[in-house]
Scaffold this motif. Structure first.
Motif, mmCIF file in Angstrom:
data_model
loop_
_atom_site.group_PDB
_atom_site.id
_atom_site.type_symbol
_atom_site.label_atom_id
_atom_site.label_comp_id
_atom_site.label_asym_id
_atom_site.label_seq_id
_atom_site.Cartn_x
_atom_site.Cartn_y
_atom_site.Cartn_z
ATOM 1 N N LEU A 147 33.829 29.448 83.326
ATOM 2 C CA LEU A 147 33.130 28.575 82.381
ATOM 3 C C LEU A 147 31.905 29.253 81.768
ATOM 4 C CD1 LEU A 147 33.272 25.205 84.347
ATOM 5 C CD2 LEU A 147 34.676 25.851 82.375
ATOM 6 N N ALA A 148 31.339 30.224 82.468
ATOM 7 C CA ALA A 148 30.179 30.941 81.927
ATOM 8 C C ALA A 148 30.510 31.640 80.623
ATOM 9 C CB ALA A 148 29.669 31.957 82.951
ATOM 10 N N ALA A 198 28.487 22.612 75.920
ATOM 11 C CA ALA A 198 27.519 22.739 77.012
ATOM 12 C C ALA A 198 27.585 21.547 77.957
ATOM 13 C CB ALA A 198 26.110 22.911 76.459
ATOM 14 N N ARG A 243 31.380 21.432 86.082
ATOM 15 C CA ARG A 243 30.742 22.030 87.253
ATOM 16 C C ARG A 243 30.283 20.964 88.248
ATOM 17 N NH1 ARG A 243 27.259 26.389 83.774
ATOM 18 N NH2 ARG A 243 28.690 28.174 83.956
ATOM 19 N N VAL A 287 30.839 21.618 80.021
ATOM 20 C CA VAL A 287 30.737 22.595 81.113
ATOM 21 C C VAL A 287 29.897 22.031 82.252
ATOM 22 C CG1 VAL A 287 29.769 24.840 81.753
ATOM 23 C CG2 VAL A 287 31.177 24.628 79.688
ATOM 24 N N ARG A 288 28.790 21.387 81.917
ATOM 25 C CA ARG A 288 27.925 20.806 82.957
ATOM 26 C C ARG A 288 28.686 19.780 83.785
ATOM 27 N NH1 ARG A 288 24.978 16.558 84.313
ATOM 28 N NH2 ARG A 288 25.649 15.321 82.515
ATOM 29 N N GLU A 342 30.022 28.628 77.797
ATOM 30 C CA GLU A 342 28.946 27.640 77.718
ATOM 31 C C GLU A 342 28.022 27.837 76.531
ATOM 32 O OE1 GLU A 342 26.482 27.626 81.197
ATOM 33 O OE2 GLU A 342 26.801 29.766 81.521
ATOM 34 N N GLU A 343 28.044 29.017 75.907
ATOM 35 C CA GLU A 343 27.234 29.241 74.713
ATOM 36 C C GLU A 343 28.003 28.992 73.421
ATOM 37 O OE1 GLU A 343 24.012 29.801 74.877
ATOM 38 O OE2 GLU A 343 24.104 29.814 77.074
#
Length: 239
Positions: free
Chosen positions: A203-204, A227, A234, A230-231, A207-208
């Motif tokens: 996912l990193a 964003a 997680r 993704v949060r 995320e941008e």
């Protein structure tokens, strides 16, 4: 069904595939289940389009509920499927997914998923015809100019497809907004994931990404941005 200008979904949110439509034609993201072929033709017709307007098919990964009509599209229109090479063997039905990574199960949602899949031809998947490899960071010269982001975890060759032209990120089964085994809604890790920790680590890589629409392989469209999706994924993984 139109989600936004130039962005459409085929089928129900039990199993999704999508169309990106611009002046150059149509790019299909995932091929759903085999009997989505009729739904594809109907959706195109509603937009004044035909199969002759389809320029490309991109598969987010090689699982059987994502390769659906790919073989028929290749056979009848000569259109290959773009796919990460790490999933070629899956799309050719040369390997089966192990019975792991399922997570919790509720009988009702699972039965609905299995019944829906069976009615749409999911019990008789067909191996994909011609495959074309894609790689991380590649921008394809097809409608929407989609960019490929490799997200291994759900499968080794899972990818996201970023299409700025329609403000969308297609995540396949890196995310679900409606778990087919439990019915739980909202952005969460998808079941049947081979390497859950790797999927979360991947996912990193997204995320941008700037996109309003985050579109899963299963469940309704999410318009809360990448964003936040993704949060939430997680957070759900930590529970």
């Amino acid at each position: 069904m139109q989600i936004a200008e130039g962005l459409h979904r085929i089928g129900s949110d039990v199993v999704n595939c999508y169309l990106v439509v611009d002046g150059d034609g149509v790019t299909i993201i995932d091929a759903g289940l085999p009997r989505y072929w009729t739904l594809l033709r109907n959706e195109l017709a509603q937009r004044g389009l035909t199969l002759d307007d389809v320029r490309a098919l991109i598969l987010t990964h090689g699982d059987s509920d994502h390769i659906g009509f790919a073989a028929q599209l290749s056979r009848e229109k000569g259109i290959p499927a773009y796919l990460h090479p790490a999933d070629f063997d899956r799309a050719r039905l040369e390997v089966k997914k192990p019975n792991s990574g399922w997570g919790p199960i509720k009988v009702g949602p699972m039965a609905e998923f299995l019944w829906y899949s069976a009615r749409k031809g999911g019990l008789r998947p067909r191996p994909v015809g011609e495959l074309r490899p894609i790689e991380d960071g590649q921008v394809l010269d097809v409608p929407g100019s989609p960019r490929i982001i490799h997200l291994p975890g759900h499968t080794p060759g899972s990818v996201a497809v970023h299409v700025p032209a329609v403000d969308a990120l297609f995540l396949g089964d890196t995310m679900t907004t409606r778990n087919v085994l439990t019915g739980a809604t909202g952005p969460k890790p998808a079941p049947f994931t081979l390497e859950p920790r790797e999927a979360i680590a991947s996912l990193a890589r997204i995320e941008e990404v700037d996109a309003t629409w985050v579109l899963p392989g299963h469940g309704p469209a999410w318009d809360g941005g990448v964003a936040e999706a993704v949060r939430l994924i997680r957070h759900a993984a930590e529970q």
